[in-house]
Design a protein around this motif. Structure first.
Motif, PDB file in Angstrom:
ATOM      1  N   GLY A  41       9.288   1.445   3.937  1.00 51.09           N
ATOM      2  CA  GLY A  41       8.260   0.971   3.011  1.00 51.09           C
ATOM      3  C   GLY A  41       7.344  -0.058   3.657  1.00 51.09           C
ATOM      4  N   PHE A  42       7.938  -0.935   4.475  1.00 52.41           N
ATOM      5  CA  PHE A  42       7.144  -1.953   5.171  1.00 52.41           C
ATOM      6  C   PHE A  42       6.147  -1.303   6.131  1.00 52.41           C
ATOM      7  N   LEU A  43       6.606  -0.256   6.848  1.00 53.32           N
ATOM      8  CA  LEU A  43       5.716   0.435   7.767  1.00 53.32           C
ATOM      9  C   LEU A  43       4.572   1.136   7.014  1.00 53.32           C
ATOM     10  N   LEU A  44       4.896   1.780   5.880  1.00 50.27           N
ATOM     11  CA  LEU A  44       3.856   2.455   5.099  1.00 50.27           C
ATOM     12  C   LEU A  44       2.822   1.465   4.562  1.00 50.27           C
ATOM     13  N   ILE A  45       3.313   0.355   4.038  1.00 50.60           N
ATOM     14  CA  ILE A  45       2.384  -0.659   3.502  1.00 50.60           C
ATOM     15  C   ILE A  45       1.524  -1.243   4.627  1.00 50.60           C
ATOM     16  N   SER A  46       2.171  -1.518   5.788  1.00 54.44           N
ATOM     17  CA  SER A  46       1.411  -2.074   6.922  1.00 54.44           C
ATOM     18  C   SER A  46       0.362  -1.094   7.419  1.00 54.44           C
ATOM     19  N   ALA A  95      -1.089   1.361   5.643  1.00 51.66           N
ATOM     20  CA  ALA A  95      -2.174   1.424   4.656  1.00 51.66           C
ATOM     21  C   ALA A  95      -3.060   0.190   4.741  1.00 51.66           C
ATOM     22  N   TYR A  96      -2.442  -0.972   4.956  1.00 52.97           N
ATOM     23  CA  TYR A  96      -3.228  -2.211   5.078  1.00 52.97           C
ATOM     24  C   TYR A  96      -4.127  -2.161   6.314  1.00 52.97           C
ATOM     25  N   ALA A  97      -3.566  -1.645   7.424  1.00 50.09           N
ATOM     26  CA  ALA A  97      -4.364  -1.544   8.652  1.00 50.09           C
ATOM     27  C   ALA A  97      -5.542  -0.585   8.478  1.00 50.09           C
ATOM     28  N   ILE A  98      -5.294   0.546   7.784  1.00 45.54           N
ATOM     29  CA  ILE A  98      -6.386   1.492   7.539  1.00 45.54           C
ATOM     30  C   ILE A  98      -7.463   0.849   6.671  1.00 45.54           C
ATOM     31  N   VAL A 152      -3.683 -12.998   4.748  1.00 45.21           N
ATOM     32  CA  VAL A 152      -3.211 -12.236   3.588  1.00 45.21           C
ATOM     33  C   VAL A 152      -2.022 -11.354   3.973  1.00 45.21           C
ATOM     34  N   TYR A 153      -2.087 -10.760   5.169  1.00 42.41           N
ATOM     35  CA  TYR A 153      -0.982  -9.904   5.618  1.00 42.41           C
ATOM     36  C   TYR A 153       0.308 -10.713   5.791  1.00 42.41           C
ATOM     37  N   LEU A 154       0.216 -11.869   6.406  1.00 43.13           N
ATOM     38  CA  LEU A 154       1.407 -12.702   6.610  1.00 43.13           C
ATOM     39  C   LEU A 154       1.993 -13.174   5.283  1.00 43.13           C
ATOM     40  N   LEU A 155       1.120 -13.581   4.347  1.00 48.32           N
ATOM     41  CA  LEU A 155       1.620 -13.993   3.030  1.00 48.32           C
ATOM     42  C   LEU A 155       2.274 -12.812   2.303  1.00 48.32           C
TER      43      LEU A 155
END
Length: 407
Positions: A113-118, A120-123, A18-21
């Protein structure tokens, strides 16, 4: 591999996919956004005059446009080169009217933005794995308890029960196990009750047969022997007839000897007449005569005040233990110890025979009857045997303090 690891690996693979997509869709959209920003900045640069004619305060406020001769550093954070190349595909920024169209500001915003989304996704992924850990651990705790309870049931502890669970599936499993344990316990109680009744019936039948043989056949044998002895004094008989009478009397005596042994096997009349202690001594003496083996007896004189049925159970227990020594142990000596304290009667039968590593797993009917007689006494029996080291049978019967009876 454990269940938690399998589920964790599967979830990790799904999260990564899901992360890669999501990263692919994000970068594609970012490239379109950068391209539109560059086209807009190029149009703006075409409508502006040369940057040399504008004040620096104005030049510094323009996004994506820098003077061609500007050697100043970046106004934003560092962006990895691979990310810049991925988002801004052009190798060199275009120059329009002395202005250099530079997407660096837009790329920096997209990178942030990519770092923030990544992050949040990791959390979120970490929280999912944490929740999974607690859920699986709770389920595995129930399964572990179920496994331990099943192990206890396999060793005969049929009173094992599991508490109800909050999860429907686990609760159904627990309820099925508890129902199975209740059914097994009920069946065991039924089998034990039937076996106890069978032993009591067997003892009563033995007692009845022993009394009939003693009162009827025993009297006939005694009469025949007396008549044969009286013939020895008849002057009308020849020497040959007197020898036949003498032989008949001796045969009657031999039959009576074996007859007494048979009666003792069927029912120990000496226990009714002289008590349990005398019956145990007589048992060891008779066992030595019949088996030809030595039996060392160490018995406490203060035996408990057992009922007749309890005395019979204990006597039969010792009788079966000694018979097993003579039949199966291939021993030269046996030791019987009976000791008593305020709270317990301890009985141990030991031999120096070949031993058996499988005892009582491969036990026959005799050992099973010993276990049932121990249960009827309210005691616990243990079989300690090792190949080449002989066998020890220990019976512990709890007693009521002060009364000397079975607890």
């Amino acid at each position: 591999m454990t269940v938690y690891r399998k589920i964790s690996l599967l979830m990790l693979a799904v999260f990564l996919l899901v992360y890669l997509l999501g990263a692919l869709f994000y970068t594609q959209q970012a490239r379109h956004d950068v391209q539109r920003e560059l086209e807009g900045a190029a149009g703006l640069a075409g409508s502006l005059v040369s940057p040399t004619t504008l004040p620096e305060s104005v030049v510094g406020t323009l996004r994506h446009l820098t003077p061609v001769d500007d050697t100043g550093g970046s106004r934003g954070g560092e962006v990895p080169a691979w990310f810049s190349a991925l988002i801004a595909a052009e190798s060199s920024p275009p120059v329009v009217n002395g202005w250099q169209v530079n997407p660096k500001d837009e790329v920096e915003e997209i990178w942030e933005g990519f770092l923030l989304i990544s992050g949040a996704y990791a959390i979120g992924m970490g929280l999912c794995f944490l929740a999974l850990f607690f859920i699986v651990r709770r389920g595995m705790r129930t399964l572990t308890s179920l496994s331990e309870a099943m192990g206890a049931v396999s060793t005969g502890q049929l009173t094992s029960r599991l508490p109800r669970q909050g999860e429907q599936e686990l609760d159904e499993l627990v309820c099925r196990f508890n129902s199975m344990a209740v059914a097994l316990e009920s069946e065991q109680q039924t089998v034990s009750r039937l076996l106890n009744e069978l032993l009591q019936l067997q003892d009563r039948e033995r007692e009845h047969i022993a009394r009939v043989l003693h009162d009827d056949l025993g009297q006939y044998l005694t009469g025949i022997r007396a008549q044969a002895r009286s013939l020895l004094y008849d002057p009308d008989l020849s020497d040959r007839q007197k020898q036949q009478a003498r032989d008949l009397a001796e045969h009657c005596e031999t039959i009576q000897k074996h007859f007494r042994h048979l009666l003792q096997e069927l029912h120990p009349l000496v226990m009714e007449q002289l008590g349990l202690g005398s019956a145990i001594r007589h048992l060891t003496e008779q066992w030595q005569q019949l088996s030809g083996l030595e039996c060392r007896l160490a018995m406490d004189e203060r035996l408990p005040d057992f009922t007749g049925e309890q005395q019979t159970h204990l006597y039969r227990f010792l009788q079966e233990a000694l018979n097993n020594v003579s039949r199966h142990a291939n021993a030269s000596c046996a030791t019987l110890a009976v000791a008593r304290n305020d709270n317990e009667l301890s009985v141990e039968v030991r031999d120096d025979g070949v031993g058996n590593d499988q005892l009582p797993g491969n036990a026959g009917l005799g050992v099973r009857s010993m276990c049932e007689r121990a249960r009827c006494l309210g005691g616990e029996v243990r079989f300690l045997s090792r190949l080449g080291e002989g066998t020890r049978i220990r019976l512990a019967v709890p007693l009521t303090p002060g009364t000397g009876g079975v607890a």
